[in-house]
Design a protein around this motif. Structure first.
Motif, short mmCIF file in Angstrom:
data_model
loop_
_atom_site.label_atom_id
_atom_site.label_comp_id
_atom_site.label_asym_id
_atom_site.label_seq_id
_atom_site.Cartn_x
_atom_site.Cartn_y
_atom_site.Cartn_z
N VAL A 51 0.85 -1.19 0.00
CA VAL A 51 0.00 0.00 0.00
C VAL A 51 0.88 1.23 0.00
CG1 VAL A 51 -1.73 1.32 1.23
CG2 VAL A 51 -1.85 -1.18 1.26
N GLY A 52 0.56 2.16 -0.91
CA GLY A 52 1.26 3.43 -0.89
C GLY A 52 2.60 3.34 -1.56
N PRO A 53 3.24 4.50 -1.73
CA PRO A 53 4.58 4.56 -2.29
C PRO A 53 5.55 3.81 -1.40
CG PRO A 53 3.53 6.72 -2.25
CD PRO A 53 2.69 5.79 -1.46
N SER A 54 6.74 3.63 -1.94
CA SER A 54 7.73 2.85 -1.20
C SER A 54 8.05 3.47 0.13
CB SER A 54 9.01 2.73 -2.04
OG SER A 54 9.52 4.01 -2.33
N ARG A 55 7.84 4.77 0.27
CA ARG A 55 8.08 5.41 1.55
C ARG A 55 7.12 4.88 2.59
NH1 ARG A 55 6.35 10.33 3.84
NH2 ARG A 55 5.23 10.90 1.95
N ALA A 56 5.85 4.58 2.16
CA ALA A 56 4.87 4.06 3.10
C ALA A 56 5.12 2.61 3.43
CB ALA A 56 3.46 4.23 2.53
N ARG A 57 5.91 1.89 2.59
CA ARG A 57 6.15 0.48 2.83
C ARG A 57 7.26 0.25 3.82
NH1 ARG A 57 5.03 0.10 -2.89
NH2 ARG A 57 7.23 0.23 -3.41
N ALA A 58 7.92 1.35 4.22
CA ALA A 58 8.97 1.20 5.21
C ALA A 58 8.37 0.83 6.54
CB ALA A 58 9.76 2.50 5.34
N THR A 59 9.14 0.12 7.35
CA THR A 59 8.66 -0.29 8.66
C THR A 59 8.49 0.94 9.53
OG1 THR A 59 9.81 -2.38 8.45
CG2 THR A 59 9.18 -1.71 10.68
N SER A 60 7.32 1.04 10.16
CA SER A 60 7.06 2.17 11.03
C SER A 60 6.08 1.74 12.10
CB SER A 60 6.50 3.35 10.24
OG SER A 60 5.29 2.98 9.63
N THR A 61 6.01 2.53 13.14
CA THR A 61 5.07 2.26 14.21
C THR A 61 3.85 3.11 14.00
OG1 THR A 61 6.87 1.78 15.70
CG2 THR A 61 4.73 2.29 16.69
N ALA A 121 -8.16 1.78 4.48
CA ALA A 121 -7.81 2.60 5.63
C ALA A 121 -9.04 3.35 6.10
CB ALA A 121 -6.69 3.58 5.29
N THR A 122 -9.09 3.63 7.37
CA THR A 122 -10.21 4.39 7.93
C THR A 122 -9.75 5.12 9.18
OG1 THR A 122 -12.44 4.26 8.86
CG2 THR A 122 -11.01 2.37 9.22
N GLN A 123 -10.25 6.35 9.33
CA GLN A 123 -9.95 7.16 10.51
C GLN A 123 -11.15 8.04 10.81
OE1 GLN A 123 -6.29 9.41 10.74
NE2 GLN A 123 -5.15 7.91 9.55
N SER A 124 -11.31 8.38 12.07
CA SER A 124 -12.32 9.38 12.43
C SER A 124 -11.82 10.76 12.00
CB SER A 124 -12.57 9.36 13.93
OG SER A 124 -11.40 9.71 14.64
N CYS A 125 -12.74 11.63 11.63
CA CYS A 125 -12.35 12.95 11.12
C CYS A 125 -13.52 13.90 11.23
CB CYS A 125 -11.87 12.84 9.67
SG CYS A 125 -13.19 12.45 8.51
N ASP A 126 -13.30 15.14 10.81
CA ASP A 126 -14.35 16.15 10.76
C ASP A 126 -14.49 16.64 9.33
OD1 ASP A 126 -14.76 16.07 13.50
OD2 ASP A 126 -13.19 17.54 13.88
N LEU A 127 -15.69 16.60 8.81
CA LEU A 127 -15.97 17.18 7.49
C LEU A 127 -16.05 18.69 7.66
CD1 LEU A 127 -16.79 17.08 4.50
CD2 LEU A 127 -19.16 16.75 5.27
N TYR A 155 -13.49 6.59 5.10
CA TYR A 155 -13.09 5.26 4.64
C TYR A 155 -12.44 5.38 3.27
CZ TYR A 155 -16.62 3.75 8.11
OH TYR A 155 -17.36 3.55 9.25
N VAL A 156 -11.42 4.57 3.04
CA VAL A 156 -10.76 4.50 1.73
C VAL A 156 -10.84 3.08 1.23
CG1 VAL A 156 -8.64 4.88 0.42
CG2 VAL A 156 -9.17 6.35 2.37
N THR A 157 -11.39 2.90 0.03
CA THR A 157 -11.46 1.59 -0.61
C THR A 157 -10.75 1.67 -1.95
OG1 THR A 157 -13.48 1.91 -1.92
CG2 THR A 157 -13.75 1.42 0.43
N PRO A 158 -10.56 0.56 -2.64
CA PRO A 158 -9.92 0.62 -3.96
C PRO A 158 -10.69 1.43 -4.99
CG PRO A 158 -9.84 -1.61 -3.08
CD PRO A 158 -10.74 -0.84 -2.18
N HIS A 159 -11.97 1.76 -4.69
CA HIS A 159 -12.79 2.45 -5.69
C HIS A 159 -13.39 3.77 -5.19
CE1 HIS A 159 -12.80 -1.10 -8.38
NE2 HIS A 159 -12.85 -1.79 -7.25
N HIS A 160 -13.42 4.00 -3.89
CA HIS A 160 -14.11 5.17 -3.36
C HIS A 160 -13.39 5.73 -2.14
CE1 HIS A 160 -17.31 2.84 -5.42
NE2 HIS A 160 -17.82 4.03 -5.72
N VAL A 161 -13.66 7.03 -1.90
CA VAL A 161 -13.37 7.66 -0.62
C VAL A 161 -14.74 8.06 -0.05
CG1 VAL A 161 -12.31 9.60 0.58
CG2 VAL A 161 -11.13 8.52 -1.32
N ALA A 206 -2.82 6.52 1.68
CA ALA A 206 -3.79 5.51 1.31
C ALA A 206 -4.69 6.01 0.17
CB ALA A 206 -4.63 5.11 2.52
N ILE A 207 -5.15 7.28 0.28
CA ILE A 207 -6.00 7.84 -0.77
C ILE A 207 -5.24 7.95 -2.09
CG2 ILE A 207 -7.31 9.87 -1.48
CD1 ILE A 207 -7.93 10.40 1.46
#
Length: 506
Positions: free
Chosen positions: A50-60, A101-107, A118-124, A185-186
């Motif tokens: 998922v994401g560019p190679s920067r996102a594939r790096a190990t992270s917490t 991916a999914t997170q709580s947020c404010d519109l 929510y982020v899916t392969p076809h929609h946000v 993710a988006i």
């Protein structure tokens, strides 16, 4: 009537299936949605595929209930997404309801609407349920034209902006606990779903590769995009020396050299501007000569005065000096004008500093013109508090007319300037900076943009108090009020009758 939507786990036993009731037409048959749950032994610190190679790096990454990063979405969140959106979204493929991916947020709108993104392969998708009021937003990735990182409250980096084709605004989702994870993710899902739109955004972007807030600007994302990106137009800054009041801050659709040559070297344009636009008479301008601080020239003209008190015309003399002349970075011109024919005209001088620097407009080289002004008084005058704001307003009008004349000249001389109508950027105002915003210009009210106050009329009580020593009338009134107050207090302390006595009438 409701029909069941069966949510089956592809890697689990049939007994682990769950049934969710979703409103459907009477004739509708049960809809089966299949997704792959996260293995029980999956590591929460690994983000794969998922994401560019920067996102594939190990992270917490935080795995709190409010955050579900790519590869960490729980079965509960996925079933929740199907429950809320299965009615509105038609399954295009097996991964239609796969939540990346999914997170709580404010519109961000006229009021903050708290919900979940929510982020899916076809929609946000976004959903909120506040006291029974449900708000939903569904953005097909194939219709998304741009994605940007953003800020709320001017400096909190927790927002993502989504542009959608055909919309007259775009949507801001703030208060994200981990904005970068959601942004990647988006962008990753959008890039896979609509690679041509992603490539178009990369080609049209104005921001440089070193910007941390530009859309899709990581080196890995650029390397993975297989897009030949245009070089960003060079942007420079001035010396930083300015006067008190901002008279103009605008980006012109001309290169730095073109703008300087037109405004200060083109004799035909200058004569037409002074005589036709400004209505000046007997305009005489000397040639540029070398002086102590740089090239300089003098101007003399007769200015018409519309004030009911005083003369109808006044002779004016001015001097312009080019204090900075670097074609690669900036031009800076100082101007000083005297109007001895107006009341107290021999007591003040109008000074301006015009800074021309390299900028960009719609991805093309442009020039930023930043002009500041002030009224310098050499001696006391009873009219200072009246003349000073009038002078500043006059300078703002002068530069507004100058910008208007520059744009008219460019339009009537298309062979000399490679500018089309879209690049002109004329919004009818001519006094606001174009193409410099770090957040969308059409974002809703809660997505705040830092704005310049270009008006001198927004004065506080402290500002007015500071003008009292320069206004004899106000100075006299203040003195009398202070004297009466002192005498009143003195009589009250000594027991004498007050100066102001309120007696009962019987």
């Amino acid at each position: 009537m409701t029909t069941p939507v069966v949510v089956e786990s592809a890697a689990s036993a049939p007994s682990s299936s769950s049934t969710i009731d979703v409103a459907q037409p009477d004739s509708a048959s049960p809809r089966t949605v299949t997704f792959k749950p996260v293995p029980a032994n999956a590591s929460s610190s690994s983000i794969d595929d998922v994401g560019p190679s920067r996102a594939r790096a190990t992270s917490t990454v935080s795995t709190a209930s409010s955050i579900s990063a790519p590869g960490e979405v729980s079965d509960k969140r996925r079933a929740e997404f199907v429950k809320h959106f299965a009615k509105e979204i038609d399954p295009e493929s097996e991964d239609t309801f796969e939540v990346l991916a999914t997170q709580s947020c404010d519109l961000q709108s006229s009021v903050l609407i708290h919900g979940r993104l929510y982020v899916t392969p076809h929609h946000v998708c976004f959903r909120s349920n506040i006291l029974g009021i449900v708000t939903k937003k569904i953005h097909p990735l194939k219709d998304v034209t741009q994605v940007e990182k953003g800020t709320t409250a001017k400096w909190i980096q927790n927002a993502v902006y989504v542009y959608v084709e055909g919309e007259d605004k775009y949507y801001g989702y703030g208060s994200l606990a981990d904005r970068d994870v959601m942004y990647e993710a988006i962008v990753t899902a959008w890039k896979a779903r609509a690679p041509e739109r992603y490539a178009a955004m990369e080609q049209k972007r104005i921001y440089g590769r070193d910007s941390v807030e530009g859309p899709g600007l990581s080196d890995d994302a650029i390397a993975d995009s297989d897009v030949s990106l245009p070089r960003k137009p060079k942007q420079t800054s001035c010396s930083g020396e300015h006067y008190k009041e901002v008279a103009m801050d605008v980006v012109l659709p001309l290169t730095l050299d073109q703008a300087f040559q037109l405004i200060y070297r083109n004799a035909e344009f200058i004569k037409q501007f002074y005589e036709n636009k400004q209505g000046l008479k007997n305009v005489k301008i000397t040639d540029w000569t070398q002086g102590e601080e740089g090239e300089e020239r003098t101007l003399t003209y007769v200015m018409t005065i519309s004030n009911p008190i005083g003369p109808n015309e006044s002779d004016c003399d001015g001097k312009e000096t080019i204090v900075v002349a670097n074609p690669d970075t900036a031009y800076e011109v100082l101007s000083e004008t005297h109007t001895p024919g107006v009341p107290s005209g021999k007591n003040f001088a109008v000074k301006t500093r015009t800074c021309l620097t390299r900028s960009s407009l719609h991805g093309k080289p442009a020039t930023r013109m930043y002009c500041t002004s002030q009224c310098d008084w050499s001696s006391f005058s009873m009219l200072k508090s009246t003349i000073t704001p009038a002078v500043i307003d006059g300078q703002k009008t002068y530069y507004k007319n100058l910008v208007s004349s520059v744009r008219e000249w460019v339009k009537t001389h298309p062979d000399d300037y490679d500018v089309d109508e879209a690049d002109d950027g004329d919004d009818g105002d001519g006094d606001t900076i174009q193409g410099e915003s770090t957040v969308p210009a059409k974002a809703d009210a809660k997505i705040q943009i830092e704005e310049r106050k270009g008006s001198s009329g927004d004065k506080t009580l402290l500002h007015h108090a500071s003008e009292i020593p320069h206004n004899p009338v106000m100075l006299g009134i203040t003195f009398l009020c202070g004297l009466l107050l002192f005498l009143q207090i003195d009589r009250w302390v000594t027991g004498g009758p007050p100066l102001v006595c309120i007696c009962d009438a019987e």
